[in-house]
Design a protein around this motif. Structure first.
Motif, PDB file in Angstrom:
ATOM      1  N   PRO A 191      12.636  47.123  40.453  1.00 51.73           N
ATOM      2  CA  PRO A 191      13.608  48.212  41.034  1.00 51.73           C
ATOM      3  C   PRO A 191      13.227  49.701  40.825  1.00 51.73           C
ATOM      4  O   PRO A 191      13.453  50.378  41.664  1.00 51.73           O
ATOM      5  N   LEU A 192      12.956  49.879  39.567  1.00 51.47           N
ATOM      6  CA  LEU A 192      12.705  51.273  39.055  1.00 51.47           C
ATOM      7  C   LEU A 192      11.378  51.621  39.733  1.00 51.47           C
ATOM      8  O   LEU A 192      11.083  52.810  40.201  1.00 51.47           O
ATOM      9  N   HIS A 193      10.301  50.631  39.930  1.00 54.67           N
ATOM     10  CA  HIS A 193       9.079  50.932  40.497  1.00 54.67           C
ATOM     11  C   HIS A 193       9.525  51.480  42.020  1.00 54.67           C
ATOM     12  O   HIS A 193       8.909  52.384  42.354  1.00 54.67           O
ATOM     13  N   LEU A 194      10.249  50.493  42.762  1.00 53.55           N
ATOM     14  CA  LEU A 194      10.515  50.668  44.054  1.00 53.55           C
ATOM     15  C   LEU A 194      11.150  52.123  44.279  1.00 53.55           C
ATOM     16  O   LEU A 194      10.970  53.139  45.078  1.00 53.55           O
ATOM     17  N   LEU A 195      12.069  52.509  43.380  1.00 53.35           N
ATOM     18  CA  LEU A 195      12.678  53.818  43.568  1.00 53.35           C
ATOM     19  C   LEU A 195      11.955  54.828  43.199  1.00 53.35           C
ATOM     20  O   LEU A 195      12.158  55.859  43.857  1.00 53.35           O
ATOM     21  N   ALA A 196      11.022  54.931  42.093  1.00 51.29           N
ATOM     22  CA  ALA A 196      10.231  55.937  42.134  1.00 51.29           C
ATOM     23  C   ALA A 196       9.315  56.065  43.277  1.00 51.29           C
ATOM     24  O   ALA A 196       8.837  57.221  43.443  1.00 51.29           O
ATOM     25  N   GLY A 197       8.716  55.097  43.801  1.00 53.31           N
ATOM     26  CA  GLY A 197       7.883  55.056  45.001  1.00 53.31           C
ATOM     27  C   GLY A 197       8.741  55.901  46.132  1.00 53.31           C
ATOM     28  O   GLY A 197       8.005  56.464  46.795  1.00 53.31           O
ATOM     29  N   TRP A 198      10.112  55.311  46.192  1.00 56.37           N
ATOM     30  CA  TRP A 198      10.553  55.980  47.333  1.00 56.37           C
ATOM     31  C   TRP A 198      10.683  57.580  46.973  1.00 56.37           C
ATOM     32  O   TRP A 198      10.873  58.335  48.125  1.00 56.37           O
ATOM     33  N   ALA A 199      11.204  57.988  45.632  1.00 55.47           N
ATOM     34  CA  ALA A 199      11.293  59.601  45.440  1.00 55.47           C
ATOM     35  C   ALA A 199       9.740  60.248  45.596  1.00 55.47           C
ATOM     36  O   ALA A 199       9.930  61.152  46.064  1.00 55.47           O
ATOM     37  N   ILE A 200       8.796  59.277  45.184  1.00 55.88           N
ATOM     38  CA  ILE A 200       7.508  60.331  45.461  1.00 55.88           C
ATOM     39  C   ILE A 200       6.828  60.369  46.755  1.00 55.88           C
ATOM     40  O   ILE A 200       6.579  61.299  47.227  1.00 55.88           O
ATOM     41  N   PHE A 201       6.743  59.069  47.400  1.00 56.16           N
ATOM     42  CA  PHE A 201       6.113  58.905  48.741  1.00 56.16           C
ATOM     43  C   PHE A 201       7.024  59.061  49.861  1.00 56.16           C
ATOM     44  O   PHE A 201       6.703  59.472  51.021  1.00 56.16           O
ATOM     45  N   LEU A 205       1.954  55.592  39.276  1.00 50.00           N
ATOM     46  CA  LEU A 205       1.295  54.523  38.574  1.00 50.00           C
ATOM     47  C   LEU A 205       1.768  54.771  36.888  1.00 50.00           C
ATOM     48  O   LEU A 205       2.122  53.898  36.356  1.00 50.00           O
ATOM     49  N   LEU A 206       1.631  55.989  36.722  1.00 47.22           N
ATOM     50  CA  LEU A 206       2.204  56.270  35.372  1.00 47.22           C
ATOM     51  C   LEU A 206       3.332  56.292  34.971  1.00 47.22           C
ATOM     52  O   LEU A 206       4.215  55.651  33.977  1.00 47.22           O
ATOM     53  N   MET A 207       4.436  56.408  35.796  1.00 49.06           N
ATOM     54  CA  MET A 207       5.869  56.293  35.675  1.00 49.06           C
ATOM     55  C   MET A 207       5.901  54.658  35.757  1.00 49.06           C
ATOM     56  O   MET A 207       6.971  54.059  35.093  1.00 49.06           O
ATOM     57  N   CYS A 208       5.362  53.847  36.582  1.00 53.08           N
ATOM     58  CA  CYS A 208       5.566  52.325  36.509  1.00 53.08           C
ATOM     59  C   CYS A 208       5.058  51.898  35.185  1.00 53.08           C
ATOM     60  O   CYS A 208       5.858  51.364  34.430  1.00 53.08           O
ATOM     61  N   ALA A 209       4.233  52.382  34.594  1.00 51.54           N
ATOM     62  CA  ALA A 209       3.687  51.765  33.219  1.00 51.54           C
ATOM     63  C   ALA A 209       4.673  52.304  32.365  1.00 51.54           C
ATOM     64  O   ALA A 209       5.016  51.526  31.378  1.00 51.54           O
ATOM     65  N   GLY A 210       5.162  53.505  32.260  1.00 50.09           N
ATOM     66  CA  GLY A 210       6.191  54.032  31.445  1.00 50.09           C
ATOM     67  C   GLY A 210       7.348  53.259  31.601  1.00 50.09           C
ATOM     68  O   GLY A 210       7.993  52.902  30.554  1.00 50.09           O
ATOM     69  N   PHE A 211       7.768  52.646  32.712  1.00 51.24           N
ATOM     70  CA  PHE A 211       9.065  52.073  32.562  1.00 51.24           C
ATOM     71  C   PHE A 211       8.758  50.575  32.125  1.00 51.24           C
ATOM     72  O   PHE A 211       9.698  50.134  31.517  1.00 51.24           O
ATOM     73  N   VAL A 212       7.739  50.045  32.222  1.00 53.17           N
ATOM     74  CA  VAL A 212       7.213  48.684  31.730  1.00 53.17           C
ATOM     75  C   VAL A 212       7.282  48.915  30.109  1.00 53.17           C
ATOM     76  O   VAL A 212       8.053  48.062  29.305  1.00 53.17           O
ATOM     77  N   PHE A 213       6.811  50.006  29.460  1.00 56.78           N
ATOM     78  CA  PHE A 213       6.535  50.214  28.181  1.00 56.78           C
ATOM     79  C   PHE A 213       7.928  50.620  27.584  1.00 56.78           C
ATOM     80  O   PHE A 213       8.235  50.062  26.343  1.00 56.78           O
ATOM     81  N   LEU A 214       8.911  51.170  28.450  1.00 57.54           N
ATOM     82  CA  LEU A 214      10.253  51.356  27.815  1.00 57.54           C
ATOM     83  C   LEU A 214      10.821  50.327  27.671  1.00 57.54           C
ATOM     84  O   LEU A 214      11.885  50.075  26.780  1.00 57.54           O
ATOM     85  N   ALA A 215      10.702  49.213  28.909  1.00 60.60           N
ATOM     86  CA  ALA A 215      11.584  47.840  28.584  1.00 60.60           C
ATOM     87  C   ALA A 215      11.019  47.150  27.482  1.00 60.60           C
ATOM     88  O   ALA A 215      11.587  46.649  26.799  1.00 60.60           O
ATOM     89  N   HIS A 216       9.518  47.099  27.317  1.00 58.70           N
ATOM     90  CA  HIS A 216       9.139  46.780  25.873  1.00 58.70           C
ATOM     91  C   HIS A 216       9.588  47.336  24.737  1.00 58.70           C
ATOM     92  O   HIS A 216      10.038  46.404  23.841  1.00 58.70           O
TER      93      HIS A 216
END
Length: 86
Positions: free
Chosen positions: A16-26, A66-77
């Motif tokens: 959901p965070l990936h989709l939200l970031a994509g909506w905000a950027i694109f 892509l960097l934001m998506c990776a950041g979300f995953v590593f933050l969850a980790h």
């Protein structure tokens, strides 16, 4: 649990965070599609067509997403390892 399954769960949990970031950027799917097209198009073709600025901007937006998506995953980790599993 296999390590690949752990990471797959993290990616799915942050989707959901990936989709939200994509909506905000694109702004919409057309913007995302344009970024993908420009990413695979040769830069010289874009510059010769006069689309060099659009090409660069679209590729930058894709990189940021892509960097934001990776950041979300590593933050969850990080949260999982430090606060949930302990």
């Amino acid at each position: 649990m296999p390590e690949w399954l752990y990471w797959a769960i993290l990616v799915f949990a942050t989707l959901p965070l990936h989709l939200l970031a994509g909506w905000a950027i694109f702004d919409d799917l057309d913007g995302f599609y344009d970024s993908i097209v420009y990413f695979f198009k040769k830069d010289i073709k874009s510059y010769l067509k006069g689309e060099g600025v659009e090409d660069g901007w679209a590729e930058l937006m894709l990189l940021i997403w892509l960097l934001m998506c990776a950041g979300f995953v590593f933050l969850a980790h990080h949260v999982t390892q430090n606060y949930i599993i302990g």
